[in-house]
Design a protein around this motif. Structure first.
Motif, short mmCIF file in Angstrom:
data_model
loop_
_atom_site.label_atom_id
_atom_site.label_comp_id
_atom_site.label_asym_id
_atom_site.label_seq_id
_atom_site.Cartn_x
_atom_site.Cartn_y
_atom_site.Cartn_z
N ASN A 93 4.53 -5.22 -1.44
CA ASN A 93 4.24 -5.75 -0.10
C ASN A 93 3.38 -7.02 -0.22
O ASN A 93 2.20 -7.02 0.13
CB ASN A 93 3.51 -4.67 0.71
N PRO A 94 3.96 -8.12 -0.74
CA PRO A 94 3.16 -9.33 -0.99
C PRO A 94 2.55 -9.93 0.26
O PRO A 94 1.51 -10.58 0.19
CB PRO A 94 4.16 -10.29 -1.65
N ALA A 95 3.18 -9.74 1.41
CA ALA A 95 2.65 -10.28 2.66
C ALA A 95 1.61 -9.36 3.28
O ALA A 95 1.01 -9.69 4.30
CB ALA A 95 3.79 -10.51 3.66
N ASN A 96 1.38 -8.21 2.63
CA ASN A 96 0.40 -7.23 3.11
C ASN A 96 0.67 -6.84 4.56
O ASN A 96 -0.25 -6.75 5.39
CB ASN A 96 -1.03 -7.77 2.96
N GLU A 107 0.05 6.89 3.39
CA GLU A 107 0.02 7.55 2.08
C GLU A 107 0.86 6.84 1.04
O GLU A 107 0.78 7.13 -0.16
CB GLU A 107 0.52 9.00 2.22
N ILE A 108 1.66 5.88 1.45
CA ILE A 108 2.53 5.16 0.52
C ILE A 108 1.70 4.22 -0.36
O ILE A 108 0.86 3.47 0.12
CB ILE A 108 3.60 4.36 1.29
N ILE A 109 1.96 4.28 -1.66
CA ILE A 109 1.28 3.38 -2.60
C ILE A 109 1.83 1.97 -2.41
O ILE A 109 3.04 1.76 -2.39
CB ILE A 109 1.51 3.84 -4.05
N GLN A 110 0.92 1.00 -2.28
CA GLN A 110 1.33 -0.38 -2.07
C GLN A 110 0.71 -1.30 -3.12
O GLN A 110 -0.39 -1.04 -3.61
CB GLN A 110 0.87 -0.87 -0.70
N ILE A 111 1.43 -2.36 -3.43
CA ILE A 111 0.89 -3.43 -4.28
C ILE A 111 1.24 -4.76 -3.63
O ILE A 111 2.27 -4.87 -2.95
CB ILE A 111 1.44 -3.38 -5.72
N GLN A 112 0.39 -5.75 -3.81
CA GLN A 112 0.66 -7.09 -3.30
C GLN A 112 1.13 -8.02 -4.42
O GLN A 112 1.75 -9.04 -4.17
CB GLN A 112 -0.58 -7.68 -2.63
#
Length: 228
Positions: free
Chosen positions: A204-207, A214-219
Motif C-alpha cells: 500500500n505505497p499510497a498508504n 488486522e491486515i498486514i500492510q507495507i508501504q
C-alpha cells in the motif's frame, strides 16, 4: 510467519511499475500518431479508469475486449479529446506492443527479491494477459527469481476467485499454511488470498485507508525484510 516457505507476488503495480511504463508507452504513441496530448496528464486520467475496468474484468462483468477498448474510450472522453473507434484500436495495439519496451520496476524490487530468494520459493500470480506478462518478466529480468508463474488465463479464473490460488499452490506444490500472497489490490490479492485461507500482505505505497485493520500492510517492498 515461521511456517512460510512459498511467497506469491502480484506483478503489475507490485513489482513491475505499470504507471511509469504505461506513461512512456503513451508518450511514444502520441508522438508517433501526432496527437497533441500531454502523456503525463493522460496517464493521470487513464490510471483510475484502467483500475476500475480491471475490477470489472476480475469480477467477470466485462470481457477482455471490452477492457481493452473501453478504458481508452473513457479516458479520451474524460480529457475531451475526439477520437474514433479505429484510432482507439490502433492505440490499443500499439500500447500492448510498446508497454514492455520499458521495464521500470517498483523501488526496492530487486533488493527485496535478492533478500528473499535464498530462503523462500518465489512465485507469481497475475490476472494480466498471459502473453504480455511473460514478456514483462523476461525483459525486466524478473523471471529468474520465480519458480512458477500462474496467470488467470491458464488457471481459468481470476483473482480473487479461490480457484486461481488453488491452481497456483498446486503448481508450486505448496500448502496454504506455508504460503503468503503479496499484492497491491486489497480485493484481488489480499482478501482473495485470505478468504482462500492463505496469509497476505497488502502493498500500500499510497498508504490508503483500509477498513480491515488486522491486515498486514507495507508501504515499501523492502519492509518485507522485517516481516519475512
Amino acid at each position: 510467519m515461521n511456517e512460510i516457505k512459498h511467497i506469491f507476488f502480484d506483478l503489475d503495480h507490485t513489482l513491475w511499475d505499470f504507471e511509469k511504463n504505461a506513461a512512456l508507452a503513451f508518450e511514444k504513441i502520441f508522438e508517433e500518431l501526432d496527437f497533441e496530448i500531454d502523456s503525463q496528464e493522460f496517464i493521470t486520467t487513464y490510471n483510475p479508469i484502467n483500475v476500475a475496468y480491471w475490477k470489472l474484468y476480475e469480477r467477470n462483468e466485462i470481457d477482455q475486449e471490452s477492457l481493452r477498448v473501453n478504458r481508452l474510450k473513457d479516458a479520451f472522453e474524460a480529457i475531451d479529446y475526439p477520437i474514433s473507434l479505429e484510432q482507439i484500436n490502433t492505440i490499443s495495439n500499439l500500447f500492448i506492443a510498446y508497454l514492455t519496451t520499458n521495464n521500470h520496476l517498483i523501488d526496492g524490487t530487486i533488493e527485496t527479491l535478492e533478500y528473499l530468494k535464498d530462503n523462500y520459493k518465489l512465485h507469481i500470480i497475475t490476472n494480466g494477459f498471459s502473453f504480455v506478462q511473460e514478456v514483462k518478466l523476461q525483459k525486466s529480468n524478473l523471471d529468474k527469481y520465480f519458480i512458477t508463474i500462474t496467470n488467470s488465463e491458464l488457471a481459468g479464473h481470476k483473482k480473487p476467485h479461490e480457484n486461481i490460488f488453488q491452481y497456483a499452490l498446486s503448481l508450486a506444490n505448496a500448502s496454504k499454511n506455508q504460503s503468503i500472497m503479496i499484492g497491491d489490490s486489497i480485493e484481488a490479492d489480499v482478501l482473495g488470498a485470505i478468504n482462500f485461507g492463505m496469509k497476505a500482505v497488502y502493498f500500500n505505497p499510497a498508504n490508503e485507508h483500509v477498513s480491515h485493520e488486522e491486515i498486514i500492510q507495507i508501504q515499501k517492498l523492502t519492509q518485507l525484510k522485517n516481516i519475512l
